[in-house]
Design an enzyme around this catalytic site. Structure first.
Site, PDB file in Angstrom:
ATOM      1  N   LYS A 197       0.814  -1.207   0.000  1.00 50.96           N
ATOM      2  CA  LYS A 197       0.000   0.000   0.000  1.00 50.96           C
ATOM      3  C   LYS A 197       0.851   1.263   0.000  1.00 50.96           C
ATOM      4  O   LYS A 197       0.621   2.176  -0.800  1.00 50.96           O
ATOM      5  CB  LYS A 197      -0.887  -0.030   1.246  1.00 50.96           C
ATOM      6  CG  LYS A 197      -1.791   1.137   1.378  1.00 50.96           C
ATOM      7  CD  LYS A 197      -2.466   1.102   2.730  1.00 50.96           C
ATOM      8  CE  LYS A 197      -1.447   1.415   3.820  1.00 50.96           C
ATOM      9  NZ  LYS A 197      -2.107   1.688   5.114  1.00 50.96           N
ATOM     10  N   THR A 198       1.828   1.274   0.886  1.00 54.92           N
ATOM     11  CA  THR A 198       2.661   2.462   0.988  1.00 54.92           C
ATOM     12  C   THR A 198       3.387   2.736  -0.329  1.00 54.92           C
ATOM     13  O   THR A 198       3.502   3.880  -0.761  1.00 54.92           O
ATOM     14  CB  THR A 198       3.679   2.300   2.126  1.00 54.92           C
ATOM     15  OG1 THR A 198       2.988   1.793   3.267  1.00 54.92           O
ATOM     16  CG2 THR A 198       4.310   3.616   2.462  1.00 54.92           C
ATOM     17  N   ASP A 257      -5.065   8.186   3.474  1.00 53.27           N
ATOM     18  CA  ASP A 257      -4.612   6.844   3.847  1.00 53.27           C
ATOM     19  C   ASP A 257      -5.380   6.387   5.093  1.00 53.27           C
ATOM     20  O   ASP A 257      -5.950   7.205   5.812  1.00 53.27           O
ATOM     21  CB  ASP A 257      -3.103   6.882   4.134  1.00 53.27           C
ATOM     22  CG  ASP A 257      -2.525   5.483   4.245  1.00 53.27           C
ATOM     23  OD1 ASP A 257      -3.225   4.518   3.873  1.00 53.27           O
ATOM     24  OD2 ASP A 257      -1.367   5.353   4.687  1.00 53.27           O
ATOM     25  N   GLU A 258      -5.361   5.100   5.372  1.00 54.74           N
ATOM     26  CA  GLU A 258      -6.059   4.526   6.533  1.00 54.74           C
ATOM     27  C   GLU A 258      -7.501   5.025   6.591  1.00 54.74           C
ATOM     28  O   GLU A 258      -7.994   5.430   7.648  1.00 54.74           O
ATOM     29  CB  GLU A 258      -5.328   4.885   7.838  1.00 54.74           C
ATOM     30  CG  GLU A 258      -3.863   4.509   7.886  1.00 54.74           C
ATOM     31  CD  GLU A 258      -3.628   3.015   8.070  1.00 54.74           C
ATOM     32  OE1 GLU A 258      -4.593   2.227   8.016  1.00 54.74           O
ATOM     33  OE2 GLU A 258      -2.443   2.639   8.255  1.00 54.74           O
ATOM     34  N   GLN A 298      -8.984  -3.884   8.900  1.00 48.22           N
ATOM     35  CA  GLN A 298      -8.016  -3.308   9.832  1.00 48.22           C
ATOM     36  C   GLN A 298      -8.571  -2.082  10.547  1.00 48.22           C
ATOM     37  O   GLN A 298      -7.824  -1.252  11.053  1.00 48.22           O
ATOM     38  CB  GLN A 298      -6.723  -2.941   9.100  1.00 48.22           C
ATOM     39  CG  GLN A 298      -5.986  -4.172   8.591  1.00 48.22           C
ATOM     40  CD  GLN A 298      -4.663  -3.819   7.957  1.00 48.22           C
ATOM     41  OE1 GLN A 298      -3.774  -3.275   8.602  1.00 48.22           O
ATOM     42  NE2 GLN A 298      -4.514  -4.118   6.669  1.00 48.22           N
ATOM     43  N   ARG A 322       1.293  -8.292  11.054  1.00 51.69           N
ATOM     44  CA  ARG A 322       2.542  -7.515  11.127  1.00 51.69           C
ATOM     45  C   ARG A 322       3.744  -8.422  10.932  1.00 51.69           C
ATOM     46  O   ARG A 322       4.845  -7.972  10.666  1.00 51.69           O
ATOM     47  CB  ARG A 322       2.707  -6.813  12.492  1.00 51.69           C
ATOM     48  CG  ARG A 322       1.650  -5.823  12.922  1.00 51.69           C
ATOM     49  CD  ARG A 322       1.359  -4.801  11.892  1.00 51.69           C
ATOM     50  NE  ARG A 322       0.228  -5.210  11.059  1.00 51.69           N
ATOM     51  CZ  ARG A 322      -0.043  -4.676   9.887  1.00 51.69           C
ATOM     52  NH1 ARG A 322       0.690  -3.728   9.397  1.00 51.69           N
ATOM     53  NH2 ARG A 322      -1.081  -5.105   9.177  1.00 51.69           N
TER      54      ARG A 322
END
Length: 791
Positions: free
Chosen positions: A34-35, A220-221, A251, A611
């Site tokens: 994503k980043t 984002d998020e 998430q 993670r």
DNA sequence: AATTAGGCATTTTTT
DNA sequence: ATGCCTAATT
């Protein structure tokens, strides 16, 4: 990570980068790059489409994420990113209000009230509206207020919608709360958003300015935005409609902070022509870890299924372990970490210990200290929230804005200067009747016009004198502040207010002085700009930083972190601890009986699991202590939601064969498919920094209880225990030489040079009595903690 | 007014 | 067990 260039993106990633016109929703599974997509997209806009960075805004969840994005873009585009707007919604809004807030009655130098200030304001409001804080908890009233603001309701909307007695109570407090904020020229966190929205709503000219400027807006998020945030994004993007939101409903873990997952649905209905792209290939985790996580999250009812997959190796099974209580849990974990480090394949920076609540960190800190494992706690008691730091900040704020009643009440008697509760109450009462800030009341008092203005105030002569002295003190500091730089100002506050002396008399004076010293150096980078400007910027940065922002990637430290804060991070090795009913589905989420709350807990666990790149451990304790006592606890239901065949339980031999060597597990740090399956070389182990453990420990099965290893040979690596509580978030590298003798010359970071008068070993450290020069006098210090240096 | 003692709630996560 | 708040003491 390889260079972010289009050729290295997979097809959906590429499409996400190249879809620049019109609304776009990117559903990005964990580890799906994503980043990279976000940064590549911005780079693409600037480089390939010739868009000026000035016309792009990217909103992230934390300042850290924004910084990371900036630096990645920097390496991609060099100085070509100047003018790019990036930051959190809160920092963006603070900036907007700083510029145009006056149009909606917010003074240019408004202060931002943090959580602590908010609670204080609620308490004061309750007192003044005669509402018993024992019957209604200030915390829950605050959360009702915050909720209303996050939904863009505000006081007015809340009052119109109130439907029961509790709402009635809240609305009374709410009203007073708003008055206090207004009078103090302050905005709370939610106000930053709400007021920005209002500003855009009522001042078309201002809105137009931003609308026209921002051709492209990215959020984002997105799953963790609240209604106010989404609407601000909508306002800005209304003209060009180039709004790109990135998120993952699985998430979403911040609903308690009013994040509203429905924003994703709203987005799709508000922008019916929106393109939707799913990123489903996971580059981060082993097959096993991804499968485990997928199975877990599949138990959630309210979700849309995603088809996550990976080309990564199968990897090791997910290990499940049990300790007797939290101490043994911690011991187990730390010993396991020792094995990882000893293997030479991992350094401490590759490993992270995650937990549901901050309180859990304690056992791990203690275990780390005993075993000599350097660690880094993210969060916990926030630095800027320590009492002495908050006091100092309150002084600075008061200098900036004397109308800040909350800060004034905080420090008017710190250090004690004869202004007690009675006096403060009386001042407050008068300020309420006159509808003036407390400071103005004091000013009128000292003009000697008290009688002529007929302030209805009843204070003894002694109290009046004390209050007037306080006013003079602030006035003087205020006028000096215009000529001083930030550091000088802080220094004069510390000395002139008697704050330094006050700290020195404190029981924990060393720790407090250290913290002030730390604060002072954090101000240094703001000291360049002129006078008040520096102070304003500094105050703002303090209000808006989060703990995670300060986290550094350091190979030499183990990371202890809450599951919430771990969002967005990744580690080769992850331990999720406290896998127990009541802790990981937290008791509060079970008690309400609301299945949505339980599902959020599951998402939290999912975030934690995803993670992990190579190794995942789930640990639980058989008994957990709380509120003094200790009670048995059942294993988390989440463990049983992971397929048994993915799990290895040490001691249960039938599965042992599954465990693969560490080497087989390694995932190349590159996201490019070509290297993924290769057993790539590891980061070179850094011999000088490697933290060696007693080698025999690796032969012991983790479940067997064993005595702590002797610690002598660990001395060099030992992290000095920092009193009972931690002083700074990061425990710095241990001191090499802790031997002192009488007469030694030593140097202390804040006290300067001194001479050793006496010393005695105490635990792992040495308590040294040192005579410092000047007025500092004789002090007893723990050598390691105080970072005493031998000269 | 300031310090101290004892009672009580508290702990989910944080921009 | 700890920390916050109120009441009691000096």
């Amino acid at each position: 990570m390889p260079k972010d260039s289009l050729s290295e993106l997979n097809p959906p990633q590429k499409k996400a980068v190249e879809t620049i016109d019109g609304p776009l929703l990117i559903m990005a599974g964990p580890g799906s790059g994503k980043t990279r997509v976000i940064t590549s997209r911005i780079a693409y806009l600037i480089k390939n489409c010739g868009v000026s960075p000035h016309r792009i805004a990217a909103v992230t969840f934390t300042n850290k994420a924004a910084k990371e994005m900036q630096s990645r873009l920097q390496s991609l585009l060099g100085h070509g990113i100047r003018g790019l707007t990036s930051g959190t919604f809160h920092s963006f809004c603070a900036m907007t209000l700083r510029i145009d807030g006056e149009l909606i009655g917010l003074g240019r130098d408004f202060v931002i009230f943090d959580d602590d200030d908010q609670i204080n304001t609620v308490k004061r409001s309750m007192k003044e509206t005669d509402i018993d804080p024992k019957r209604f908890s200030p915390r829950s009233i605050l959360s009702a207020i915050s909720n209303a603001k996050s939904q863009l309701l505000g006081l007015q909307g809340f009052v119109e919608n109130k439907s029961n007695y509790y709402d009635e109570i809240v609305s009374r407090v709410f009203e007073r709360y708003e008055e206090i904020l207004q009078q103090s020229n302050a905005a709370d966190f939610d106000d930053l958003l709400l007021k920005t929205h209002t500003l855009f709503d009522t001042e078309p000219e201002v809105l137009k300015k931003y609308q026209e400027r921002f051709l492209y807006l990215m959020v984002d998020e997105f799953q963790d935005t609240n209604v106010a945030q989404y609407n601000i994004a909508k306002q800005i993007a209304e003209k060009h409609k180039n709004l790109c939101v990135v998120g993952d409903p699985d998430q979403s873990i911040y609903s308690w902070r009013n994040a509203d997952i429905r924003n994703i649905l709203s987005f799709q209905s508000d922008f019916s022509q929106a393109e939707v792209i799913s990123l489903e290939e996971n580059y981060r985790s082993t097959q096993t870890i991804l499968d485990g996580a997928k199975n877990l999250i599949a138990s959630n009812k309210e979700r849309v299924n995603k088809d996550l997959w990976t080309k990564n190796v199968k990897g090791s099974p997910i290990t499940v372990m049990e300790g007797y209580n939290e101490e043994e849990e911690a011991q187990l974990v730390v010993r396991e970490i020792g094995r990882y480090v000893d293997s030479g394949n991992y350094v401490l920076g590759d490993i992270s210990v995650m937990y549901r609540v901050n309180a859990q960190s304690r056992a791990f800190e203690m275990a780390c200290q005993r075993y000599g494992v350097p660690y880094q706690v993210v969060g916990g008691i926030k630095f800027y929230q320590r009492r002495e730091v908050k006091d100092l900040i309150a002084y600075l704020r008061l200098i900036l804005n004397p109308h800040d009643d909350i800060s004034l009440s905080r420090v008017i008697n710190v250090p004690t200067r004869g202004i007690g509760q009675r006096t403060l109450d009386e001042l407050t009462r008068t300020s309420v009747t006159l509808n003036l800030p407390i400071f103005s009341v004091i000013e009128n008092l000292s003009n000697g016009k008290a009688e002529s203005i007929s302030i209805p105030i009843q204070l003894g002569a002694r109290a009046i004198k004390a209050v007037e002295d306080f006013k003079t003190l602030i006035d003087n500091l205020r006028s000096e502040s215009e000529k001083q730089n930030l550091i000088e100002l802080i220094d004069s506050v510390i000395t002139r207010t008697g704050f330094r002396h006050h700290l020195e008399n404190d029981e924990q004076s060393e720790e407090r002085i250290d913290n002030i010293e730390e604060f002072r150096s954090s101000a240094r980078e703001y000291a360049q700009s002129e006078g008040q400007e520096a102070l304003i910027t500094f105050m703002e940065s303090i209000a808006l930083v989060s703990d995670i922002d300060g986290m550094e990637e350091n190979l030499d430290f183990l990371t202890l972190i809450t599951l919430h804060q771990a969002k967005g991070l990744e580690f080769p090795v992850v331990f999720i601890t406290g896998m127990e009913e009541g802790l990981l589905p937290h008791i509060r989420s079970i008690d309400t009986g609301d299945p949505r709350e339980l599902e959020e807990e599951r998402r939290l666990c999912y975030v934690g699991m995803t993670r992990a790149k190579e190794r995942l451990h789930l640990i639980r304790a058989f008994r957990r202590g709380f509120r003094g006592g200790s009670e048995p606890s059942a294993p988390s239901r989440f463990i049983s939601e992971i397929p048994r065949e993915l799990i290895y339980i040490p001691g249960q031999t039938e599965n042992e064969g599954i465990e693969t060597s560490l080497q087989d597990n390694k995932i190349g740090s590159s996201a490019s498919p070509s290297v993924k399956n290769s057993t790539q070389s590891f980061k070179p182990s850094r011999s000088e920094a490697s933290h060696s453990f007693e080698s025999s420990s690796r032969k012991n099965p983790p479940t067997e209880r064993m005595r702590l290893p002797g610690s002598k040979h660990l001395q060099a690596q030992r992290v000095v225990p920092v009193r009972r509580r931690r002083v700074v978030n990061k425990i710095v590298a241990p001191h090499s030489k802790l031997s002192f003798k009488t007469g030694d010359k030593v140097k202390h970071p804040s006290f300067g040079e001194g001479i050793v008068l006496n010393f005695e070993p105490s635990g792992d450290d040495v308590q040294v009595t040192v005579a410092f020069k000047e007025s500092l006098g004789v002090k007893k210090l723990m050598a390691g903690v105080a970072k005493l240096e031998k000269l």
